[in-house]
Design a protein around this motif. Structure first.
Motif, PDB file in Angstrom:
ATOM      1  N   SER A  77      -0.696  -6.786   8.591  1.00  0.00           N
ATOM      2  CA  SER A  77      -0.011  -5.558   8.988  1.00  0.00           C
ATOM      3  C   SER A  77      -0.237  -4.431   7.996  1.00  0.00           C
ATOM      4  N   ALA A  78      -1.144  -4.629   7.037  1.00  0.00           N
ATOM      5  CA  ALA A  78      -1.401  -3.623   6.005  1.00  0.00           C
ATOM      6  C   ALA A  78      -1.751  -2.251   6.582  1.00  0.00           C
ATOM      7  N   PRO A  79      -2.607  -2.152   7.594  1.00  0.00           N
ATOM      8  CA  PRO A  79      -2.938  -0.814   8.117  1.00  0.00           C
ATOM      9  C   PRO A  79      -1.715  -0.039   8.587  1.00  0.00           C
ATOM     10  N   LYS A  80      -0.782  -0.715   9.255  1.00  0.00           N
ATOM     11  CA  LYS A  80       0.432  -0.030   9.720  1.00  0.00           C
ATOM     12  C   LYS A  80       1.282   0.411   8.533  1.00  0.00           C
ATOM     13  N   ARG A  81       1.423  -0.440   7.530  1.00  0.00           N
ATOM     14  CA  ARG A  81       2.235  -0.126   6.357  1.00  0.00           C
ATOM     15  C   ARG A  81       1.663   1.058   5.594  1.00  0.00           C
ATOM     16  N   ILE A  82       0.369   1.091   5.474  1.00  0.00           N
ATOM     17  CA  ILE A  82      -0.299   2.199   4.778  1.00  0.00           C
ATOM     18  C   ILE A  82      -0.126   3.497   5.555  1.00  0.00           C
ATOM     19  N   LYS A  83      -0.249   3.415   6.862  1.00  0.00           N
ATOM     20  CA  LYS A  83      -0.119   4.594   7.714  1.00  0.00           C
ATOM     21  C   LYS A  83       1.331   5.100   7.730  1.00  0.00           C
ATOM     22  N   GLU A  84       2.300   4.188   7.627  1.00  0.00           N
ATOM     23  CA  GLU A  84       3.701   4.610   7.562  1.00  0.00           C
ATOM     24  C   GLU A  84       3.948   5.486   6.335  1.00  0.00           C
ATOM     25  N   LEU A  85       3.410   5.071   5.201  1.00  0.00           N
ATOM     26  CA  LEU A  85       3.586   5.874   3.986  1.00  0.00           C
ATOM     27  C   LEU A  85       2.982   7.258   4.179  1.00  0.00           C
ATOM     28  N   GLU A  86       1.801   7.307   4.756  1.00  0.00           N
ATOM     29  CA  GLU A  86       1.127   8.593   4.959  1.00  0.00           C
ATOM     30  C   GLU A  86       1.960   9.507   5.853  1.00  0.00           C
ATOM     31  N   PHE A  87       2.489   8.966   6.945  1.00  0.00           N
ATOM     32  CA  PHE A  87       3.225   9.805   7.891  1.00  0.00           C
ATOM     33  C   PHE A  87       4.564  10.268   7.329  1.00  0.00           C
TER      34      PHE A  87
END
Length: 305
Positions: free
Chosen positions: A265-275
């Protein structure tokens, strides 16, 4: 005269109970208050750096720490040094990843049912329910909260990793026992979610015990939440927030080999921080008139009572 005073006191108490949570916190009844909690702080370095980044340069307003994890020491230090930030305890009874695992805070001989055959916490919620019991959940929950408090964390609330303390009514009673024992606000499912689950009237129980919780909590909506639609999902959700106090949760993490090695789930977690640190999100909440708060005001309200 005495009768008049008693009637006046009853009227005053009744007027307080009629207030919404937003009003009790000092806001207007029509205000839309939002708590953005980063779950899994302390799980790994990437979760810690994302929590700090999101609190200092974005809109993460609270976070909950997984005290059994070795990386909890890093975020505990930050929480101690920044008491104005909202940090709670992410009560943890599971260890779900394939190659990165952990055990309990309480001595193993006190909670043997929480350990799997590999010597770690169970990977799944149902495995915990099958092998362990509520007594062990109480012992371990106490140990995790006490560890955070003893380390100097100004704990503002508790919630439950993977929902283990909340998907079973028996475990939910333990969860509320911990909240009452340590006098802490809690994450609580929305009334609609409790109704859908056929759960006991836990919100009424909280009211009786003086336990504070947000009005609304995201749950069923997350069935349609994916990495690919992350920004669209949250934009639509934010646009539909109701007056009162809403809590949403994310699992933000910083980019790197560590988080990608731990979880798919790393891609989602990384994208959450960005957003949640973006100008796009800032513009969204400003346009919708959203007031971002932490659990601090809820904690202070509960302690005043």
């Amino acid at each position: 005269m005495r009768g008049i005073l008693i009637l006046g006191l009853l009227f005053f108490i009744g007027s307080l109970s009629a207030q919404t949570l937003a009003e009790r916190l000092g806001y207007k009844k029509t205000d839309k208050l939002l708590i953005i909690n980063n779950d899994d702080a302390g799980m790994c370095h990437a979760a810690n750096t994302a929590t700090i980044e999101g609190m200092e340069n974005g809109f993460i307003s609270s976070a909950t720490i997984m005290m059994p994890c070795s990386w909890s020491n890093e975020i505990v230090k930050y929480a101690k040094e920044n008491p104005d930030k909202g940090f709670g305890v992410h009560l943890t009874l599971t260890s779900e990843w394939k190659n990165y695992r952990w055990g309990t805070v309480a001595p193993r001989n006190e909670v043997p049912g929480l350990y799997d055959e590999q010597g770690y916490m169970w990977k799944g919620v149902m495995e915990v329910y099958k092998a362990s019991n509520t007594e062990e959940a109480l012992i371990e929950g106490r140990a995790q909260i006490r560890k955070a408090l003893d380390a100097g964390v100004p704990v503002t609330h508790i919630d439950s990793h993977m929902g283990t303390y909340q998907y079973s009514p028996d475990y939910m009673y333990v969860y509320l026992q911990l909240a009452e024992e340590f006098n802490l606000p809690v994450r609580m499912p929305s009334q609609s979610t409790l109704d859908n689950m056929g759960a006991p009237p836990f919100r009424d129980i909280c009211k009786e015990k003086g336990i504070i919780h947000p009005d609304y909590f995201i749950h069923e909506e997350l069935q349609n939440y994916k990495t690919e639609n992350l920004e669209e999902f949250w934009t639509e959700y934010i646009k539909n927030i109701q007056p009162g106090v809403t809590e949403i949760y994310i699992h933000a993490a910083t980019e790197g080999d560590e988080i990608r090695a731990i979880t798919g789930s790393a891609p989602k977690r990384i994208k959450e921080l960005e957003f949640f640190t973006s100008d796009r999100f800032r513009q969204l909440i400003e346009k919708e008139g959203i007031i971002v708060i932490s659990y601090h005001p809820l904690f202070e309200l509960q302690r005043k009572k």
